[in-house]
Structure formats: structure tokens, C-alpha cells
Scaffold this motif. Structure first.
Motif, PDB file in Angstrom:
ATOM      1  N   ILE A   1     -19.016 -42.616  33.572  1.00 49.82           N
ATOM      2  CA  ILE A   1     -20.187 -41.740  33.672  1.00 49.82           C
ATOM      3  C   ILE A   1     -21.447 -42.591  33.853  1.00 49.82           C
ATOM      4  O   ILE A   1     -22.317 -42.264  34.675  1.00 49.82           O
ATOM      5  CB  ILE A   1     -20.288 -40.827  32.434  1.00 49.82           C
ATOM      6  N   VAL A   2     -21.530 -43.694  33.134  1.00 52.35           N
ATOM      7  CA  VAL A   2     -22.666 -44.614  33.283  1.00 52.35           C
ATOM      8  C   VAL A   2     -22.665 -45.210  34.686  1.00 52.35           C
ATOM      9  O   VAL A   2     -23.720 -45.316  35.326  1.00 52.35           O
ATOM     10  CB  VAL A   2     -22.625 -45.724  32.209  1.00 52.35           C
ATOM     11  N   TYR A   3     -21.492 -45.566  35.197  1.00 50.11           N
ATOM     12  CA  TYR A   3     -21.400 -46.145  36.539  1.00 50.11           C
ATOM     13  C   TYR A   3     -21.864 -45.140  37.599  1.00 50.11           C
ATOM     14  O   TYR A   3     -22.510 -45.521  38.578  1.00 50.11           O
ATOM     15  CB  TYR A   3     -19.975 -46.619  36.848  1.00 50.11           C
ATOM     16  N   VAL A   4     -21.540 -43.878  37.404  1.00 48.08           N
ATOM     17  CA  VAL A   4     -22.020 -42.835  38.325  1.00 48.08           C
ATOM     18  C   VAL A   4     -23.542 -42.743  38.247  1.00 48.08           C
ATOM     19  O   VAL A   4     -24.212 -42.608  39.273  1.00 48.08           O
ATOM     20  CB  VAL A   4     -21.362 -41.463  38.015  1.00 48.08           C
ATOM     21  N   ALA A   5     -24.093 -42.837  37.054  1.00 45.03           N
ATOM     22  CA  ALA A   5     -25.556 -42.774  36.894  1.00 45.03           C
ATOM     23  C   ALA A   5     -26.233 -43.909  37.654  1.00 45.03           C
ATOM     24  O   ALA A   5     -27.344 -43.723  38.191  1.00 45.03           O
ATOM     25  CB  ALA A   5     -25.932 -42.815  35.418  1.00 45.03           C
ATOM     26  N   PHE A   6     -25.588 -45.069  37.730  1.00 45.24           N
ATOM     27  CA  PHE A   6     -26.152 -46.193  38.483  1.00 45.24           C
ATOM     28  C   PHE A   6     -26.407 -45.830  39.945  1.00 45.24           C
ATOM     29  O   PHE A   6     -27.293 -46.399  40.585  1.00 45.24           O
ATOM     30  CB  PHE A   6     -25.216 -47.400  38.441  1.00 45.24           C
ATOM     31  N   LEU A   7     -25.632 -44.904  40.489  1.00 42.02           N
ATOM     32  CA  LEU A   7     -25.772 -44.524  41.895  1.00 42.02           C
ATOM     33  C   LEU A   7     -27.132 -43.907  42.204  1.00 42.02           C
ATOM     34  O   LEU A   7     -27.548 -43.857  43.355  1.00 42.02           O
ATOM     35  CB  LEU A   7     -24.659 -43.549  42.295  1.00 42.02           C
ATOM     36  N   PHE A   8     -27.821 -43.435  41.179  1.00 43.95           N
ATOM     37  CA  PHE A   8     -29.087 -42.741  41.370  1.00 43.95           C
ATOM     38  C   PHE A   8     -30.294 -43.614  41.024  1.00 43.95           C
ATOM     39  O   PHE A   8     -31.418 -43.123  40.964  1.00 43.95           O
ATOM     40  CB  PHE A   8     -29.102 -41.449  40.536  1.00 43.95           C
ATOM     41  N   LEU A   9     -30.049 -44.901  40.799  1.00 38.33           N
ATOM     42  CA  LEU A   9     -31.132 -45.808  40.428  1.00 38.33           C
ATOM     43  C   LEU A   9     -31.477 -46.719  41.602  1.00 38.33           C
ATOM     44  O   LEU A   9     -31.169 -46.388  42.747  1.00 38.33           O
ATOM     45  CB  LEU A   9     -30.724 -46.584  39.169  1.00 38.33           C
ATOM     46  N   ASN A  10     -32.101 -47.852  41.357  1.00 38.49           N
ATOM     47  CA  ASN A  10     -32.540 -48.717  42.461  1.00 38.49           C
ATOM     48  C   ASN A  10     -31.352 -49.297  43.229  1.00 38.49           C
ATOM     49  O   ASN A  10     -30.203 -49.180  42.808  1.00 38.49           O
ATOM     50  CB  ASN A  10     -33.479 -49.811  41.944  1.00 38.49           C
ATOM     51  N   LYS A  11     -31.654 -49.929  44.343  1.00 37.07           N
ATOM     52  CA  LYS A  11     -30.609 -50.390  45.271  1.00 37.07           C
ATOM     53  C   LYS A  11     -29.598 -51.327  44.609  1.00 37.07           C
ATOM     54  O   LYS A  11     -28.392 -51.176  44.795  1.00 37.07           O
ATOM     55  CB  LYS A  11     -31.251 -51.081  46.470  1.00 37.07           C
ATOM     56  N   THR A  12     -30.076 -52.288  43.821  1.00 37.08           N
ATOM     57  CA  THR A  12     -29.152 -53.236  43.188  1.00 37.08           C
ATOM     58  C   THR A  12     -28.218 -52.527  42.217  1.00 37.08           C
ATOM     59  O   THR A  12     -27.005 -52.761  42.231  1.00 37.08           O
ATOM     60  CB  THR A  12     -29.936 -54.345  42.464  1.00 37.08           C
ATOM     61  N   LEU A  13     -28.774 -51.634  41.396  1.00 38.39           N
ATOM     62  CA  LEU A  13     -27.921 -50.891  40.465  1.00 38.39           C
ATOM     63  C   LEU A  13     -26.988 -49.941  41.203  1.00 38.39           C
ATOM     64  O   LEU A  13     -25.866 -49.699  40.749  1.00 38.39           O
ATOM     65  CB  LEU A  13     -28.764 -50.131  39.442  1.00 38.39           C
ATOM     66  N   ARG A  14     -27.412 -49.436  42.341  1.00 35.20           N
ATOM     67  CA  ARG A  14     -26.550 -48.582  43.156  1.00 35.20           C
ATOM     68  C   ARG A  14     -25.345 -49.383  43.650  1.00 35.20           C
ATOM     69  O   ARG A  14     -24.206 -48.904  43.586  1.00 35.20           O
ATOM     70  CB  ARG A  14     -27.337 -48.017  44.348  1.00 35.20           C
ATOM     71  N   ILE A  15     -25.585 -50.604  44.102  1.00 32.11           N
ATOM     72  CA  ILE A  15     -24.486 -51.461  44.566  1.00 32.11           C
ATOM     73  C   ILE A  15     -23.547 -51.776  43.399  1.00 32.11           C
ATOM     74  O   ILE A  15     -22.315 -51.742  43.540  1.00 32.11           O
ATOM     75  CB  ILE A  15     -25.017 -52.749  45.224  1.00 32.11           C
ATOM     76  N   ILE A  16     -24.111 -52.066  42.230  1.00 33.06           N
ATOM     77  CA  ILE A  16     -23.299 -52.329  41.047  1.00 33.06           C
ATOM     78  C   ILE A  16     -22.457 -51.101  40.706  1.00 33.06           C
ATOM     79  O   ILE A  16     -21.259 -51.215  40.424  1.00 33.06           O
ATOM     80  CB  ILE A  16     -24.185 -52.759  39.852  1.00 33.06           C
ATOM     81  N   GLY A  17     -23.079 -49.919  40.749  1.00 34.01           N
ATOM     82  CA  GLY A  17     -22.344 -48.681  40.472  1.00 34.01           C
ATOM     83  C   GLY A  17     -21.205 -48.463  41.447  1.00 34.01           C
ATOM     84  O   GLY A  17     -20.095 -48.097  41.055  1.00 34.01           O
TER      85      GLY A  17
END
Length: 102
Positions: free
Chosen positions: A69-85
């Protein structure tokens, strides 16, 4: 075949994801996607550390549905966190495929 597919999905597929979706920064994106494999450090908490037929999904702390669920939330943040997600979720998909094959 299972081992070959597993390692291709961990190392080869992230290259294609990086190249297709992050053309301008594909090298940086690929390195970030590879770095997300550090999520497997949670395997060190298990006893034994490696067990061939053990399914990682919902067994190791960073492979739980709550973590996803946290990894999915990363998709909605900045570009680097989106890539991490993306990398973490793709890692979970890869491990889930591995679970289905065992």
C-alpha cells in the motif's frame, strides 16, 4: 526456467521499463529500479534466511500487503519516489509470479 524468469524480471525487465517510460533519464531510472532490490534485505530477518520453496509475499516485512500500500502511494509523489514505487511493485509482482510457479 523459473529461476531464469525470476532473474530476468528482476534485472532485464527494469531496463525495458526504464527505457520505455523514462527515455530522458533511463540510466538513472534503471539504477533506481535496480536499487529497489534492496527490499530483499528483509530476507535476512527470516530463519532460515533462504528457503527455496518459501513464498516471499506476505512472509517478509517489506513484502507484505501493508508495505505494498505504501509502494502504491509512492506512485503519486515526485518522480524519484514514483520510480521507486514502480520498482518495488514490480519486485512484488515478480515475487508473486515466483510464488505461483512453486
Amino acid at each position: 526456467m523459473q529461476t531464469t524468469l525470476h532473474y530476468f524480471l528482476h534485472f532485464g525487465a527494469p531496463f525495458f521499463i526504464a527505457y520505455l517510460f523514462f527515455k530522458n533519464d533511463w540510466k538513472k531510472a534503471y539504477l533506481i529500479l535496480l536499487a529497489t532490490m534492496l527490499v530483499d534485505l528483509d530476507h535476512l530477518l527470516a530463519t532460515p534466511i533462504f528457503e527455496a520453496d518459501r513464498c516471499s509475499i506476505n512472509f517478509h516485512p517489506l513484502h507484505t500487503y501493508w508495505a505494498m500500500i505504501v509502494y502504491v502511494a509512492f506512485l503519486f509523489l515526485n518522480k524519484t519516489l514514483r520510480i521507486i514505487g514502480i520498482g518495488l511493485l514490480f519486485h512484488m509482482i515478480t515475487d508473486a509470479i515466483d510464488c505461483m510457479m512453486t
